[in-house]
Design a protein around this motif. Structure first.
Motif, PDB file in Angstrom:
ATOM      1  N   THR A 158      37.681  36.012  40.480  1.00 37.38           N
ATOM      2  CA  THR A 158      36.300  35.782  40.034  1.00 37.38           C
ATOM      3  C   THR A 158      36.227  35.296  38.585  1.00 37.38           C
ATOM      4  O   THR A 158      35.235  34.704  38.180  1.00 37.38           O
ATOM      5  N   VAL A 159      37.254  35.577  37.802  1.00 40.95           N
ATOM      6  CA  VAL A 159      37.282  35.117  36.407  1.00 40.95           C
ATOM      7  C   VAL A 159      38.658  34.551  36.145  1.00 40.95           C
ATOM      8  O   VAL A 159      39.663  35.103  36.617  1.00 40.95           O
ATOM      9  N   LYS A 160      38.702  33.454  35.396  1.00 39.48           N
ATOM     10  CA  LYS A 160      40.017  32.892  35.060  1.00 39.48           C
ATOM     11  C   LYS A 160      39.994  32.422  33.625  1.00 39.48           C
ATOM     12  O   LYS A 160      39.164  31.603  33.239  1.00 39.48           O
ATOM     13  N   GLU A 161      40.884  32.966  32.816  1.00 39.64           N
ATOM     14  CA  GLU A 161      41.044  32.519  31.426  1.00 39.64           C
ATOM     15  C   GLU A 161      42.506  32.185  31.255  1.00 39.64           C
ATOM     16  O   GLU A 161      43.343  33.075  31.191  1.00 39.64           O
ATOM     17  N   ASP A 162      42.787  30.892  31.206  1.00 41.42           N
ATOM     18  CA  ASP A 162      44.175  30.402  31.257  1.00 41.42           C
ATOM     19  C   ASP A 162      44.847  30.975  32.506  1.00 41.42           C
ATOM     20  O   ASP A 162      44.376  30.751  33.598  1.00 41.42           O
ATOM     21  N   GLU A 163      45.901  31.777  32.282  1.00 39.56           N
ATOM     22  CA  GLU A 163      46.578  32.317  33.464  1.00 39.56           C
ATOM     23  C   GLU A 163      46.128  33.740  33.782  1.00 39.56           C
ATOM     24  O   GLU A 163      46.527  34.299  34.798  1.00 39.56           O
ATOM     25  N   LEU A 164      45.317  34.305  32.880  1.00 37.65           N
ATOM     26  CA  LEU A 164      44.841  35.666  33.113  1.00 37.65           C
ATOM     27  C   LEU A 164      43.636  35.608  34.054  1.00 37.65           C
ATOM     28  O   LEU A 164      42.649  34.935  33.779  1.00 37.65           O
ATOM     29  N   VAL A 165      43.772  36.280  35.175  1.00 36.25           N
ATOM     30  CA  VAL A 165      42.682  36.225  36.150  1.00 36.25           C
ATOM     31  C   VAL A 165      42.146  37.629  36.402  1.00 36.25           C
ATOM     32  O   VAL A 165      42.867  38.619  36.235  1.00 36.25           O
TER      33      VAL A 165
ATOM     34  N   SER B 286      48.033  34.693  37.140  1.00 35.63           N
ATOM     35  CA  SER B 286      48.195  33.833  38.320  1.00 35.63           C
ATOM     36  C   SER B 286      47.809  32.403  37.984  1.00 35.63           C
ATOM     37  O   SER B 286      46.953  32.167  37.138  1.00 35.63           O
ATOM     38  N   GLU B 287      48.417  31.480  38.675  1.00 40.33           N
ATOM     39  CA  GLU B 287      48.061  30.071  38.494  1.00 40.33           C
ATOM     40  C   GLU B 287      47.038  29.627  39.533  1.00 40.33           C
ATOM     41  O   GLU B 287      46.607  28.477  39.542  1.00 40.33           O
ATOM     42  N   LEU B 288      46.679  30.528  40.410  1.00 41.36           N
ATOM     43  CA  LEU B 288      45.742  30.167  41.484  1.00 41.36           C
ATOM     44  C   LEU B 288      44.345  29.937  40.897  1.00 41.36           C
ATOM     45  O   LEU B 288      43.976  30.544  39.886  1.00 41.36           O
ATOM     46  N   PRO B 289      43.548  29.087  41.551  1.00 37.92           N
ATOM     47  CA  PRO B 289      42.243  28.717  40.972  1.00 37.92           C
ATOM     48  C   PRO B 289      41.160  29.774  41.170  1.00 37.92           C
ATOM     49  O   PRO B 289      41.300  30.678  41.990  1.00 37.92           O
TER      50      PRO B 289
ATOM     51  N   ALA C 215      53.160  43.502  36.297  1.00 38.20           N
ATOM     52  CA  ALA C 215      53.731  44.159  37.483  1.00 38.20           C
ATOM     53  C   ALA C 215      53.088  43.652  38.773  1.00 38.20           C
ATOM     54  O   ALA C 215      53.494  44.022  39.863  1.00 38.20           O
ATOM     55  N   ILE C 216      52.063  42.801  38.587  1.00 39.45           N
ATOM     56  CA  ILE C 216      51.315  42.334  39.767  1.00 39.45           C
ATOM     57  C   ILE C 216      51.764  40.933  40.153  1.00 39.45           C
ATOM     58  O   ILE C 216      51.956  40.065  39.295  1.00 39.45           O
ATOM     59  N   HIS C 217      51.917  40.722  41.434  1.00 40.17           N
ATOM     60  CA  HIS C 217      52.208  39.388  41.939  1.00 40.17           C
ATOM     61  C   HIS C 217      51.030  38.987  42.820  1.00 40.17           C
ATOM     62  O   HIS C 217      50.600  39.763  43.685  1.00 40.17           O
ATOM     63  N   VAL C 218      50.479  37.806  42.552  1.00 41.67           N
ATOM     64  CA  VAL C 218      49.299  37.369  43.298  1.00 41.67           C
ATOM     65  C   VAL C 218      49.684  36.213  44.213  1.00 41.67           C
ATOM     66  O   VAL C 218      50.303  35.247  43.772  1.00 41.67           O
ATOM     67  N   ILE C 219      49.344  36.341  45.478  1.00 40.23           N
ATOM     68  CA  ILE C 219      49.624  35.252  46.423  1.00 40.23           C
ATOM     69  C   ILE C 219      48.344  34.852  47.145  1.00 40.23           C
ATOM     70  O   ILE C 219      47.415  35.646  47.272  1.00 40.23           O
ATOM     71  N   LYS C 220      48.338  33.594  47.582  1.00 43.99           N
ATOM     72  CA  LYS C 220      47.181  33.054  48.283  1.00 43.99           C
ATOM     73  C   LYS C 220      47.045  33.771  49.623  1.00 43.99           C
ATOM     74  O   LYS C 220      48.043  34.021  50.298  1.00 43.99           O
TER      75      LYS C 220
END
Lengths: 360, 228
Positions: free
Chosen positions: A248-255, A268-271, A352-357
């Motif tokens: 819901t929020v994205k600031e550079d790579e921090l989501v 994450s690099e996801l949009p 420690a978090i990995h985000v996947i689509k």
């Protein structure tokens, strides 16, 4: 050039595909672990690599030569490999005869056979068993004889199919000790199928994850265990917190990811707006009785809903609005006075978090 | 009853005194049966491996036919061989009729299905993984087949003994194509038949005892192998 190359290989039994479009390259000297649940196709792939089966489609190259179908080429290639099966088969003869047979088939001179067999048996700690009927050995001893039988021919490639499955803990540690020695010598390429994740992580340079007959992910142990590509791989490698959310929020790579009205911060690099799965390993979650100052950006309070003892560890399930599962040592759990129903804080770092689509 | 008892005593005397005629007939029967078994085994072992290890259409039917042939009457084989090797037959020119060679041909035909069936059955009891393990260790297809054969070597010896038992005790073939010629093609079974008809019971009983003794040795051998 890769020593072993598999191109779009598939295999079917009775019209059912058990292996689908597998591509794989293994370099000389590499230790490659195949992990996956039972029935994922690991054994089938190893049997295809050992050229015991012909694939329904695709090509297998060994040292640059297509060995998929030519019987002569297959024998030549097979003689440069050795295969240790999950359930070792010993021939109706003594231990010496069992270990020597590969050399005899290669027409190696008798004196050489004797010294090579002795060396191989010594390596696996079975030198005193030379004259024993191989069928009277225990499962662990048989497996060690099978490893000696494989090593005695000095193979360039060692294929191991679940070498420690069905063994008692003492036999497992003995077999692992032997594997450690072999791998430590760095003289051969090793491909090992296992569903023992720590074993794969411990021995392998690279890991391939097989699920439902497909090679789902290939990478370093760190990549596979910390950055699984999808939910199935994550669950297989022990990422037990798989939480669905939306960026819901994205600031550079921090989501910031919205999960049931809670926000989790991650990298994450996801949009923006992407539906995702948040993956957190249980051991990356820290529990504290009170909100304390920590570098962890994510902190939630919740109630312990379940505690399960696993050896010296305790698995703790906490309902924080988001279900979180973590692990603590028995001692820590006792020191914190943890019991079902008490409230506590669970925190974890962004890293420690990995985000996947999410593929719903 | 007295006649039978006298015949039995005289028969024992013929055996213990190593009567020339008795020994000659027994010896001939043994070498004919042994030769038949050797030839049949040389044919059946590779053929059995071929049938077991290869996949081909009609394999099950072939195995059923082989098993059906276990009980083929010896006189029928005798007749068949006679038709081939008699002067009017396609192999008449070889001059084999009424010779030990003719009996051997017939006995090979008689015992081959038994040996073949038992070999195939023994090999199908070997874990498929044995062959695969051998192949994975660098064996050729033939070397891997030899490993499987080694695994069932006692069962294969059993097949050999069963074949030998059937060969030495048959009469139809020996009578039809052997001709029962004294000093040349007379075997234990044809001699028993002839001497019984002649009323020469002591010789018939002596040969009968030898035949039973051979059967006993065969049975002891089989039991010993089955315990392995």
């Amino acid at each position: 050039m890769a020593l072993i190359r598999v191109v779009n290989v598939g295999q079917e039994y009775g019209g059912k595909y058990v292996l689908k479009g597998v591509d794989l390259e293994i370099e000389s000297g590499e230790v490659f672990a195949l992990i996956g649940p039972t029935g994922a196709g690991k054994t089938t792939l190893i049997r295809l690599l050992n050229l015991l089966e012909t694939p329904a489609c695709g090509q297998v190259y060994f040292d640059g030569v297509d060995v998929t179908r030519s019987e002569r080429q297959r024998l030549k290639a097979r003689r440069r490999m050795a295969y240790v099966q999950q359930k070792p088969i010993v021939f109706k003869m003594n231990v010496f005869g069992n270990v020597a047979c590969g050399l005899k088939w290669r027409k190696v001179r008798k004196e050489v056979v004797r010294s090579k067999v002795d060396n191989a048996l010594e390596m696996v700690g079975m030198l005193d068993y030379t004259k024993r009927d191989a069928r009277t050995l225990s499962g662990g001893e048989m497996q060690r004889v099978a490893i000696a039988r494989a090593l005695v021919t000095d193979p360039e490639v060692l294929l191991l199919d679940e070498p420690t499955a069905n063994l008692d803990p003492v036999s497992v540690s003995k077999v692992e000790e032997v594997l450690e020695k072999i791998i430590g010598q760095k003289t051969m390429t090793v491909l090992m199928a296992t569903h023992d994740m720590p074993q794969g992580q411990r021995f392998a340079d690279r890991i391939g994850v097989m699920i439902n007959g497909e090679m789902t992910q290939i990478g370093s142990p760190n990549e596979v265990f910390c950055s699984p590509q999808n939910r199935e791989v994550a669950e297989l490698v022990g990422v037990e917190n798989v939480i669905a959310g939306v960026i819901t929020v994205k600031e550079d790579e921090l989501v910031t990811i919205e999960v049931n009205g809670n926000s989790i911060q991650a990298i994450s690099e996801l949009p923006l707006g992407e539906k995702v799965h948040v993956l957190i390993r249980p051991e990356d979650i820290t529990f504290t009785p009170a909100r304390n100052v920590s570098s962890a950006r994510n902190m939630f309070d919740g109630e312990i809903i379940r505690m399960t003892q696993v050896g010296q560890l305790v698995r703790i399930e906490v309902d924080c609005g988001i279900p979180l599962l973590g692990v603590l040592t028995m001692v820590s759990a006792q020191e914190l006075g943890l019991t079902i129903g008490i409230r506590l804080y669970a925190s974890f770092k962004v890293t420690a978090i990995h985000v996947i689509k999410r593929r719903d | 009853m007295t006649e039978l008892w006298d015949g039995f005593l005289q028969a024992l005397q013929l055996i213990v005194s190593f009567d020339r005629e008795v020994m000659e007939i027994a010896g001939r029967s043994l070498w004919i049966a042994a030769t038949s078994c050797t030839i049949a085994m040389l044919i059946c072992l590779p053929l059995g491996c071929l049938i077991h290890f290869r996949s081909f259409p009609g394999k099950r039917l072939l195995i059923s036919v082989i098993q059906t042939l276990y009980s083929i009457p010896t006189v029928l084989i005798g007749l068949l061989v006679f038709l081939f090797i008699s002067n009017a037959g396609p192999l008449g020119g070889l001059g084999l009729l009424f010779s030990p060679a003719a009996i051997i041909i017939g006995q090979v035909i008689l015992i081959s299905p038994i040996m073949l069936g038992l070999i195939i059955s023994a090999l199908s009891g070997v874990d498929k993984m044995v062959t695969e393990t051998a192949l994975s260790l660098g064996a050729t297809r033939v070397q891997a087949a030899i490993v499987s054969v080694r695994e069932v070597r006692y069962a294969i010896v059993t097949a050999l003994i069963m074949g030998f038992g059937r060969a030495i005790s048959e009469i139809g073939i020996a009578l039809i194509v052997g001709g029962n010629i004294a000093g040349y093609s007379r075997t234990i079974t044809t001699a028993i038949s002839l001497e019984t008809q002649r009323g020469n019971l002591e010789l018939a009983i002596a040969l009968g005892i030898i035949l039973v003794f051979i059967a006993l040795v065969i049975n002891i051998g089989l039991h010993w192998l089955q315990r392995k």
